[in-house]
Design a protein around this motif. Structure first.
Motif, PDB file in Angstrom:
ATOM      1  N   ALA A   1     -17.460 -36.969 -52.836  1.00  0.00           N
ATOM      2  CA  ALA A   1     -18.306 -36.288 -53.810  1.00  0.00           C
ATOM      3  C   ALA A   1     -17.597 -35.060 -54.375  1.00  0.00           C
ATOM      4  CB  ALA A   1     -19.619 -35.867 -53.157  1.00  0.00           C
ATOM      5  N   VAL A   2     -17.877 -34.741 -55.625  1.00  0.00           N
ATOM      6  CA  VAL A   2     -17.332 -33.525 -56.234  1.00  0.00           C
ATOM      7  C   VAL A   2     -17.688 -32.319 -55.373  1.00  0.00           C
ATOM      8  CG1 VAL A   2     -17.529 -31.990 -58.241  1.00  0.00           C
ATOM      9  CG2 VAL A   2     -17.270 -34.468 -58.574  1.00  0.00           C
ATOM     10  N   ALA A   3     -18.856 -32.359 -54.732  1.00  0.00           N
ATOM     11  CA  ALA A   3     -19.290 -31.259 -53.867  1.00  0.00           C
ATOM     12  C   ALA A   3     -18.354 -31.042 -52.677  1.00  0.00           C
ATOM     13  CB  ALA A   3     -20.708 -31.519 -53.356  1.00  0.00           C
ATOM     14  N   SER A   4     -17.561 -32.040 -52.339  1.00  0.00           N
ATOM     15  CA  SER A   4     -16.664 -31.905 -51.185  1.00  0.00           C
ATOM     16  C   SER A   4     -15.303 -31.326 -51.568  1.00  0.00           C
ATOM     17  CB  SER A   4     -16.469 -33.267 -50.508  1.00  0.00           C
ATOM     18  OG  SER A   4     -15.701 -34.138 -51.338  1.00  0.00           O
ATOM     19  N   LEU A   5     -15.070 -31.103 -52.864  1.00  0.00           N
ATOM     20  CA  LEU A   5     -13.781 -30.554 -53.310  1.00  0.00           C
ATOM     21  C   LEU A   5     -13.732 -29.048 -53.058  1.00  0.00           C
ATOM     22  CD1 LEU A   5     -13.501 -32.512 -56.672  1.00  0.00           C
ATOM     23  CD2 LEU A   5     -12.442 -33.076 -54.479  1.00  0.00           C
ATOM     24  N   ARG A   6     -12.541 -28.484 -53.105  1.00  0.00           N
ATOM     25  CA  ARG A   6     -12.363 -27.048 -52.863  1.00  0.00           C
ATOM     26  C   ARG A   6     -12.202 -26.325 -54.191  1.00  0.00           C
ATOM     27  NH1 ARG A   6      -8.258 -27.386 -47.661  1.00  0.00           N
ATOM     28  NH2 ARG A   6      -9.833 -28.249 -46.247  1.00  0.00           N
ATOM     29  N   VAL A   7     -12.997 -25.282 -54.383  1.00  0.00           N
ATOM     30  CA  VAL A   7     -13.012 -24.551 -55.650  1.00  0.00           C
ATOM     31  C   VAL A   7     -12.410 -23.165 -55.445  1.00  0.00           C
ATOM     32  CG1 VAL A   7     -14.444 -23.680 -57.526  1.00  0.00           C
ATOM     33  CG2 VAL A   7     -15.108 -25.779 -56.313  1.00  0.00           C
ATOM     34  N   TYR A   8     -11.366 -22.882 -56.206  1.00  0.00           N
ATOM     35  CA  TYR A   8     -10.721 -21.570 -56.171  1.00  0.00           C
ATOM     36  C   TYR A   8     -10.975 -20.906 -57.521  1.00  0.00           C
ATOM     37  CZ  TYR A   8      -8.223 -23.531 -52.188  1.00  0.00           C
ATOM     38  OH  TYR A   8      -7.917 -24.116 -50.985  1.00  0.00           O
ATOM     39  N   TRP A   9     -11.564 -19.722 -57.509  1.00  0.00           N
ATOM     40  CA  TRP A   9     -11.900 -19.017 -58.749  1.00  0.00           C
ATOM     41  C   TRP A   9     -10.792 -18.033 -59.104  1.00  0.00           C
ATOM     42  CZ3 TRP A   9     -15.827 -20.814 -61.505  1.00  0.00           C
ATOM     43  CH2 TRP A   9     -16.828 -21.528 -60.861  1.00  0.00           C
ATOM     44  N   HIS A  10     -10.409 -18.053 -60.379  1.00  0.00           N
ATOM     45  CA  HIS A  10      -9.408 -17.122 -60.902  1.00  0.00           C
ATOM     46  C   HIS A  10      -9.920 -16.590 -62.231  1.00  0.00           C
ATOM     47  CE1 HIS A  10      -6.420 -18.399 -57.926  1.00  0.00           C
ATOM     48  NE2 HIS A  10      -6.801 -19.633 -58.166  1.00  0.00           N
TER      49      HIS A  10
END
Ligand SMILES: [Zn+2]
Length: 82
Positions: free
Chosen positions: A35-44
């Motif tokens: 799921a997209v929810a399982s991906l890791r999100v890094y904010w820049h």
């Protein structure tokens, strides 16, 4: 430091009419499906760099360009909605 893919629920509704976080994504790098929810999100600086938890490759990026929102999907093999 990263958040899980649920952090994308708000920004992605600007592009897609359905909840994107429950869609299944397949990484172009390692073939991991999840799921997209399982991906890791890094904010820049307000932009989201979304990485695969399997191989760390960038799956997609959400970039704000003035008043536009750009979705770059070069690391995404497939996105499946149910
Ligand atoms: Zn991967």
């Amino acid at each position: 430091m990263y958040q899980d893919g649920n952090a994308l629920a708000g920004p992605l509704t600007e592009i897609f009419a359905v909840d994107m976080t429950s869609a299944e994504s397949v990484c172009a790098g390692c073939g991991r499906a999840g799921a997209v929810a399982s991906l890791r999100v890094y904010w820049h600086a307000g932009d989201a760099v979304v990485r695969c938890p399997g191989c760390e490759q960038v799956v997609f990026r959400l970039v704000r360009l003035e008043n536009r929102l750009c979705l770059e999907v070069t690391g995404l093999r497939r996105l499946t909605f149910s």
